[in-house]
Design a protein around this motif. Structure first.
Motif, mmCIF file in Angstrom:
data_model
loop_
_atom_site.group_PDB
_atom_site.id
_atom_site.type_symbol
_atom_site.label_atom_id
_atom_site.label_comp_id
_atom_site.label_asym_id
_atom_site.label_seq_id
_atom_site.Cartn_x
_atom_site.Cartn_y
_atom_site.Cartn_z
ATOM 1 N N LYS A 299 0.913 -1.214 0.092
ATOM 2 C CA LYS A 299 -0.007 0.166 -0.047
ATOM 3 C C LYS A 299 0.846 1.345 -0.064
ATOM 4 C CE LYS A 299 -4.137 1.884 2.218
ATOM 5 N NZ LYS A 299 -4.029 2.535 3.621
ATOM 6 N N ALA A 300 1.850 1.395 1.058
ATOM 7 C CA ALA A 300 2.970 2.334 0.860
ATOM 8 C C ALA A 300 3.489 2.681 -0.315
ATOM 9 C CB ALA A 300 3.679 1.996 2.159
ATOM 10 N N VAL A 301 3.860 1.473 -0.955
ATOM 11 C CA VAL A 301 4.676 1.411 -2.434
ATOM 12 C C VAL A 301 3.829 2.101 -3.282
ATOM 13 C CG1 VAL A 301 5.679 0.154 -4.231
ATOM 14 C CG2 VAL A 301 6.109 -0.409 -1.682
ATOM 15 N N LYS B 203 2.952 10.389 -3.302
ATOM 16 C CA LYS B 203 2.711 10.905 -1.913
ATOM 17 C C LYS B 203 4.190 10.683 -1.257
ATOM 18 C CE LYS B 203 -0.043 10.203 2.045
ATOM 19 N NZ LYS B 203 -1.103 9.064 2.657
ATOM 20 N N GLU B 204 5.047 11.536 -1.138
ATOM 21 C CA GLU B 204 6.153 11.457 -0.541
ATOM 22 C C GLU B 204 6.385 10.871 0.701
ATOM 23 O OE1 GLU B 204 9.619 12.533 -1.993
ATOM 24 O OE2 GLU B 204 8.784 12.782 -3.829
ATOM 25 N N LYS B 205 5.326 11.127 1.420
ATOM 26 C CA LYS B 205 5.494 10.819 2.794
ATOM 27 C C LYS B 205 5.383 9.281 2.971
ATOM 28 C CE LYS B 205 3.398 14.235 5.931
ATOM 29 N NZ LYS B 205 2.263 14.550 6.717
#
Lengths: 95, 475
Positions: free
Chosen positions: B433-435, B442-444
């Protein structure tokens, strides 16, 4: 200049000297004589003369920073009117 | 209306001599009452004052440090008033010809420099102490403090805020302790401040009427007292009242200043040259000998730290708070070869820990050599800043070197690319999901992934490398 009786009373108070109203008249006359002499001296031209801090033209001798006094409290306090816990007691003074 | 604050300050600096200014009695603090009061302090008939050479030398030291005029001929005067803590009926002080005149002291308020004029500094004797509480209708007098040498340092009314006033007294405090002329013990009254405060409408040339807050012995009290006094004066004037010239005392319990009951003639001191003391004559050789022994001063050292170690002016100011602190920093900076890191650690972790434990730099459990060892391991990449803090904690409570703790606790930062890549791959696989979010812009999300890697490495992975490899893999 001439000192008023008020001036004399104030000078006496600053010096903690008790003077009665009669004495103020006499003391005032004496002080005015002294001020008269000072006035004469102030008339002298002193331009260019360095003020003199002491009549002798020598400089102060200094001592080394060494403790030379021992505790002599008992002897000193033997002649004090009132002492307690090593303190001299005096009539209450508070600002 | 906008008001401008004007502040001038007088500081009584007790000089750290062994004996008194005019007698051979001891100046040691805390002795039983009157055991250090000699016939001179008691004003017995016929006694004469003999000036202590060390007082003159210390006054010259301060004069040179303030870039002031040293009056090679200066004169003692009698300041006449009656009070039982001064049995002579006068204080020996200096009036027309003080030993030091026209000095200046540089202060730093935030990043802004300002020069405060020092009108004069003169030698005088301290008075005794009166104790009013314990005796019915009587006061107890202890004359041990009488005759302790003081330098009264008088500033120009050059300060325009409480912050400037604080910066001035702190700079002066640093200077007198730096020069080794005062022990700096404020609880024992070694550095006592009188603060003259007035306010005037902004733009007005003439000063307002001032009130003097007497006898402050802590910087915190000075700040509280000056702030209260300024507000009181502004309120008084804005309510249509007038400020009367007066001497006030600060009550730390109420946080307020209040008028001292003072007699109408109290300020008529009738100064005149003391006939018991000849003029003090100082020859140029003596001044030059003292100049030759002067340490590097805080101002010069600040400039050098900026030039030599690349630290900021603000950091240099903090680092020169005392000679011991400056020496500590300089050793760390030189041994580690890392000036900026050294400044960050000394002003950061070290200062915070010392402050927490109520300690001075002289009692710091981590000496300069051990801190240098820690900084060297940060500089060469062995420790991340997070790991460095962990090592620092362990060092604070032990005698071990940074290397010994790194070895013992296995805290070496992992900079092995292969090992980090493996952990990065795992993190990417475990957090689709983060990937996805990162790829959507989304840089964060990258930080979340980096956090996973750091966690997997128990904080030991080199954070910069983790970021780099992550970005590379996700590109």
């Amino acid at each position: 200049m001439s000192l008023t009786h008020q001036d004399v009373a104030r000078i006496a108070k600053l010096a903690r000297i008790a003077v009665t109203d009669e004495e103020i008249v006499a003391v005032g006359a004496q002080l005015n004589n002294i001020f008269g002499l000072i006035e004469q001296m102030q008339a002298v031209d002193t331009d260019g003369i360095e003020p003199m801090a002491h009549p002798q033209d020598v400089s102060l001798r200094l001592r080394d920073d060494v403790v030379t006094e021992s505790d002599r409290r008992a002897a000193f306090q033997a002649i004090a009117p009132q002492v307690e816990n090593g303190l001299f007691l005096v009539p209450k003074v508070i600002e | 209306m906008k008001w401008e604050v004007v502040i001038g300050i007088e500081v009584h600096v007790q000089l750290n001599t062994a004996s008194k200014i005019f007698s051979g009695a001891s100046t040691a603090f805390g002795a039983a009452p009157n055991t250090q009061a000699s016939a001179v302090e008691l004003a017995f008939p016929g006694v004469l004052p003999v000036l202590n050479r060390a007082v003159v030398d210390k006054a010259i030291r301060l004069g040179l440090a303030l870039d002031a005029t040293i009056n090679q001929k200066n004169v003692f005067a009698r300041k006449n008033y009656f009070y039982p803590d001064l049995p002579k009926g006068y204080q020996i002080s200096q009036m027309e010809l003080p030993i030091v005149e026209h000095g200046k002291l540089k202060i730093l308020v935030g990043e802004e420099e300002k020069v405060i004029g020092v009108t004069r500094a003169h030698m005088e004797e301290d008075a005794g102490k009166s104790l009013h509480e314990d005796f019915q209708g009587l006061s107890g007098i202890d004359l041990n403090r009488a005759g302790t040498p003081l330098l009264e340092v008088v500033s120009e009314p050059d300060m325009r805020s409480v912050d400037e006033a604080l910066a001035y007294v702190k700079a002066l405090y640093t200077l007198v302790t730096w020069l080794g002329i005062c022990d700096g013990n404020m609880q024992e009254g070694s550095f006592r401040m009188d603060v003259n405060v007035s306010v005037r409408p902004e733009g007005q040339k003439e000063f307002g009427t001032r009130r003097e807050i007497k006898n402050l012995n802590s910087f915190r009290f000075l700040e509280q007292a000056a702030k209260y006094e300024i507000q009181w004066q502004i309120d008084t004037l804005e309510d249509g009242g007038k400020v009367q010239q007066a001497t006030v005392l600060f009550d730390p319990d109420s946080g307020e200043t209040r008028m001292m009951r003072s007699k109408e003639d109290a300020h008529d001191y009738r100064y005149f040259p003391d006939p018991d003391l000849l003029p003090v004559c100082i020859d140029s050789a003596q001044i030059e000998a003292i100049r030759a022994e002067m340490p590097e001063l805080p101002g010069a050292m600040q400039a050098r730290f900026v030039a030599e170690f690349g630290v900021s002016g603000y950091d240099a100011g903090l680092l020169t708070g005392s000679r011991a602190l400056a020496a500590y920093f300089e050793t760390v900076a030189k041994v580690s070869g890392q000036g900026k890191l050294a400044a960050n650690w000394v002003n950061g972790e070290i200062a915070a820990r010392l402050n927490r434990d109520g300690k001075e730099i002289g009692d710091c459990p981590i000496d300069a050599a051990r801190l240098s060892g820690l900084i060297a391991r940060i500089a060469d990449g062995t420790l991340s800043s997070k790991l460095a803090k962990q090592v620092f904690e362990a060092m604070w409570d032990s005698e071990l070197s940074a290397d010994a703790i790194i070895e013992r606790d296995g805290l070496k930062q992992v900079s092995d690319v292969g090992a980090i890549e493996k952990m990065v791959d795992e993190a990417i696989a475990a957090n689709p999901k983060a990937v996805e979010e990162f790829r959507a812009g989304k840089e964060k999300a990258l930080n979340a992934l980096a956090g996973q890697v750091m966690k997997a490495s128990k904080g030991k992975a080199n954070p910069a490398q983790v970021q780099e490899i992550l970005k590379h893999k996700l590109a």
